[in-house]
Write an enzyme that holds these catalytic residues in place. Structure first.
Site, mmCIF file in Angstrom:
data_model
loop_
_atom_site.group_PDB
_atom_site.id
_atom_site.type_symbol
_atom_site.label_atom_id
_atom_site.label_comp_id
_atom_site.label_asym_id
_atom_site.label_seq_id
_atom_site.Cartn_x
_atom_site.Cartn_y
_atom_site.Cartn_z
ATOM 1 C CB THR A 1 2.649 12.039 -4.565
ATOM 2 O OG1 THR A 1 2.714 11.775 -3.159
ATOM 3 C CG2 THR A 1 1.933 13.353 -4.804
ATOM 4 N NE ARG B 1 -2.435 9.689 -5.157
ATOM 5 C CZ ARG B 1 -1.911 10.204 -4.050
ATOM 6 N NH1 ARG B 1 -0.794 9.702 -3.546
ATOM 7 N NH2 ARG B 1 -2.504 11.214 -3.440
ATOM 8 C CG ASN C 1 -2.611 12.777 -6.926
ATOM 9 O OD1 ASN C 1 -3.695 13.278 -6.616
ATOM 10 N ND2 ASN C 1 -1.539 12.872 -6.159
ATOM 11 C CD GLU D 1 -6.093 14.853 5.734
ATOM 12 O OE1 GLU D 1 -6.428 13.680 5.415
ATOM 13 O OE2 GLU D 1 -5.064 15.394 5.308
ATOM 14 C CE LYS E 1 -5.980 14.429 -4.274
ATOM 15 N NZ LYS E 1 -4.565 14.828 -4.530
ATOM 16 C CG HIS F 1 -6.376 13.340 0.418
ATOM 17 N ND1 HIS F 1 -5.190 14.023 0.586
ATOM 18 C CD2 HIS F 1 -6.870 13.120 1.672
ATOM 19 C CE1 HIS F 1 -4.994 14.216 1.886
ATOM 20 N NE2 HIS F 1 -6.002 13.679 2.552
ATOM 21 C CE1 TYR G 1 -4.088 18.206 -0.078
ATOM 22 C CE2 TYR G 1 -5.855 19.277 -1.276
ATOM 23 C CZ TYR G 1 -5.109 18.140 -0.988
ATOM 24 O OH TYR G 1 -5.380 16.962 -1.641
ATOM 25 N NE ARG H 1 0.508 8.291 2.557
ATOM 26 C CZ ARG H 1 0.368 9.468 1.930
ATOM 27 N NH1 ARG H 1 -0.750 10.154 2.022
ATOM 28 N NH2 ARG H 1 1.372 9.950 1.234
#
Ligand code: GDP
Length: 139
Positions: free
Chosen positions: A92, A103, A113, A127, A10, A116, A50, A86
């Site tokens: 998150t 993160r 954070n 995506e 990000k 993604h 999003y 993940r």
């Protein structure tokens, strides 16, 4: 099962100079990077990405953040790629994320954070298709 997921470094992590750290971690976790590029999303492109969150109170702030600077988007492949990425990202909210996650190490708020990752096979398909065309996916 070998599967694919969409990862994003990000704008906060790109601006802080963490592209290399995050790609090194991706490779250490034995993902194959099938495609990769840097993109500076427009506000409406961030809103499209999003769209599932369009009713959320943080949608405006999130899409402003995601269009505030360049991102690096990655097509990642590995055994159980979706769940594994993940796990490596962490929760998150960086304050809730486990020790050793990206993160926890690099995130500065629940919004900023660092990374993604797709959360399910259907979202991964959407995506990946949002960022990479058939020619790019074939690389
Ligand atoms: P993820 O799957 O862990 O990325 O989390 P979500 O799909 O729930 O949210 C998408 C993104 O929106 C997160 O990665 C954050 O950047 C942001 N976000 C989530 N929850 C909040 C929140 O409560 N406030 C703000 N400002 N941003 C949030």
């Amino acid at each position: 099962m070998v599967e694919q997921t969409l990862g994003i470094i990000k704008p906060d992590a790109v601006a802080a100079g963490h592209i290399g750290d995050i790609i090194a971690r991706i490779e250490a976790e034995r993902f194959t990077i099938r495609a990769m590029k840097m993109v500076h999303l427009t506000k409406s492109q961030a809103e499209g990405f999003y769209h599932v969150h369009r009713e959320k109170p943080f949608f405006e702030s999130l899409t402003t953040f995601m269009s505030s600077g360049p991102c690096v988007v990655l097509l990642l492949e590995r055994e159980s790629a979706i769940s594994h990425w993940r796990e490596v990202m962490g929760a998150t909210d960086p304050a809730q994320a486990a020790e050793g996650t990206i993160r926890r190490a690099l995130g500065s708020s629940i919004e900023r954070n660092a990374v993604h990752g797709s959360d399910a096979p259907e979202t991964a398909a959407f995506e990946i298709g949002y960022f990479f065309n058939a020619l790019e996916r074939a690389g």
